[in-house]
Design a protein around this motif. Structure first.
Motif, mmCIF file in Angstrom:
data_model
loop_
_atom_site.group_PDB
_atom_site.id
_atom_site.type_symbol
_atom_site.label_atom_id
_atom_site.label_comp_id
_atom_site.label_asym_id
_atom_site.label_seq_id
_atom_site.Cartn_x
_atom_site.Cartn_y
_atom_site.Cartn_z
ATOM 1 N N ASP A 267 -7.241 5.850 -2.675
ATOM 2 C CA ASP A 267 -7.429 7.153 -2.041
ATOM 3 C C ASP A 267 -6.828 8.201 -2.975
ATOM 4 O O ASP A 267 -5.752 7.983 -3.542
ATOM 5 N N ILE A 268 -7.516 9.322 -3.132
ATOM 6 C CA ILE A 268 -6.987 10.426 -3.934
ATOM 7 C C ILE A 268 -6.866 11.650 -3.041
ATOM 8 O O ILE A 268 -7.806 12.001 -2.317
ATOM 9 N N PHE B 253 -2.318 9.762 -6.015
ATOM 10 C CA PHE B 253 -3.098 8.523 -6.077
ATOM 11 C C PHE B 253 -2.439 7.506 -5.146
ATOM 12 O O PHE B 253 -1.262 7.170 -5.325
ATOM 13 N N ARG B 254 -3.201 7.003 -4.174
ATOM 14 C CA ARG B 254 -2.638 6.132 -3.150
ATOM 15 C C ARG B 254 -3.421 4.821 -3.063
ATOM 16 O O ARG B 254 -4.650 4.825 -3.020
ATOM 17 N N LYS B 255 -2.682 3.738 -3.019
ATOM 18 C CA LYS B 255 -3.284 2.403 -2.910
ATOM 19 C C LYS B 255 -3.520 2.093 -1.434
ATOM 20 O O LYS B 255 -2.597 2.136 -0.623
ATOM 21 N N SER B 256 -4.773 1.771 -1.105
ATOM 22 C CA SER B 256 -5.134 1.507 0.288
ATOM 23 C C SER B 256 -5.516 0.052 0.543
ATOM 24 O O SER B 256 -5.730 -0.337 1.692
ATOM 25 N N VAL C 291 0.867 -1.178 0.000
ATOM 26 C CA VAL C 291 0.000 0.000 0.000
ATOM 27 C C VAL C 291 0.903 1.227 0.000
ATOM 28 O O VAL C 291 2.071 1.158 0.384
ATOM 29 N N GLY C 292 0.352 2.348 -0.441
ATOM 30 C CA GLY C 292 1.144 3.572 -0.467
ATOM 31 C C GLY C 292 0.848 4.393 -1.703
ATOM 32 O O GLY C 292 -0.124 4.146 -2.432
ATOM 33 N N GLU C 293 1.704 5.364 -1.958
ATOM 34 C CA GLU C 293 1.492 6.295 -3.059
ATOM 35 C C GLU C 293 1.908 5.656 -4.383
ATOM 36 O O GLU C 293 3.060 5.255 -4.558
ATOM 37 N N VAL C 294 0.967 5.566 -5.296
ATOM 38 C CA VAL C 294 1.229 4.982 -6.611
ATOM 39 C C VAL C 294 1.893 6.005 -7.525
ATOM 40 O O VAL C 294 2.866 5.706 -8.222
ATOM 41 N N CYS C 295 1.363 7.225 -7.526
ATOM 42 C CA CYS C 295 1.921 8.292 -8.354
ATOM 43 C C CYS C 295 1.376 9.625 -7.863
ATOM 44 O O CYS C 295 0.393 9.681 -7.113
ATOM 45 N N SER D 234 -7.045 17.734 0.818
ATOM 46 C CA SER D 234 -8.305 17.014 1.024
ATOM 47 C C SER D 234 -8.124 15.587 0.534
ATOM 48 O O SER D 234 -7.565 15.363 -0.547
ATOM 49 N N VAL D 235 -8.594 14.635 1.332
ATOM 50 C CA VAL D 235 -8.449 13.221 0.998
ATOM 51 C C VAL D 235 -9.824 12.628 0.710
ATOM 52 O O VAL D 235 -10.744 12.765 1.518
ATOM 53 N N LEU D 236 -9.956 11.985 -0.441
ATOM 54 C CA LEU D 236 -11.157 11.215 -0.756
ATOM 55 C C LEU D 236 -10.745 9.751 -0.731
ATOM 56 O O LEU D 236 -10.011 9.293 -1.615
#
Length: 215
Positions: A127-128, A191-194, A97-101, A138-140
């Motif tokens: 998560d964006i 863009f983050r993988k959760s 998990v973590g930041e993809v790009c 802001s996190v969605l």
């Protein structure tokens, strides 16, 4: 066109009260029509938007892969170097998990559209983060991403707008997201993988819409 029609008089002639009253009423109606037109024009101008597309944006983090190269752990590639406007994919393999790009924008935007998919998807995997120029963000979170190995139906929680199929019918989905603070200038989109139990992929194309600023 104005409805008012002037009544001409010679110097020294008197004007009847009913004529004077009618003139005032006609002028008032014209002024009300002008005010209504101005309000409608203002609403129209405020609703105008412009669309922008960024192809192959750079990212200071993450790893990108060619489309015809499988991501580590993936069962297949897209068997093509280009699928629609997408030429590369930013991806994170299963178990991580973590930041993809992260893409830099420096723009005011109302709506963001992005391309994504996931092997072992159909999960809330993304998560964006909107990072603003003023230092806030802001996190969605918990955004649903569809399975990319085959076409899947739309999920009501994050329905895709359209999809693209590769020659072997692997799928890219186009999603839409509203900016929580359109009044702020966006500096970065992250863009983050959760969800660790999938391979999340982000296409190297983003679209956004912003309000047009009147001169």
């Amino acid at each position: 066109m104005p409805k008012f029609k002037p009544i001409t008089k010679k110097p020294g002639e008197l004007i009847k009260a009913e004529d004077w009253n009618r003139i005032q009423e006609d002028i008032l109606k014209d002024l009300e029509e002008i005010e209504k037109s101005v309000v409608e024009l203002r609403k129209y101008v405020e609703s105008l938007t412009e669309s922008s597309t960024i192809l192959n944006p750079a990212s200071p983090v993450g790893t990108s892969y060619e489309l015809n190269v499988p991501v580590p752990g993936e069962t297949a590639s897209y068997m093509a170097t280009v699928v629609g406007p997408i030429t590369r994919q930013w991806a994170m393999e299963k178990g991580k998990v973590g930041e993809v790009c992260r893409f830099g924008l420096a723009a005011y935007l109302e709506v963001l559209e992005y391309w994504a998919g996931a092997e072992d998807g159909d999960k809330k995997a993304l998560d964006i983060v909107f990072e603003y120029l003023d230092g806030t963000s802001s996190v969605l979170s918990g955004l649903y991403v569809n399975e990319c190995s085959r076409l899947r139906p739309k999920n009501p929680e994050n329905p895709y707008l359209e999809y693209l199929l590769s020659p072997n019918e692997r799928v890219w989905y186009r999603y839409r997201l509203n900016n929580p603070h359109p009044e702020k200038e966006v500096f970065n989109i992250s863009f983050r993988k959760s969800e660790p139990n999938c391979i999340l992929k982000i296409g190297n194309v983003i679209h956004y819409r912003s309000k047009m600023t009147p001169l």
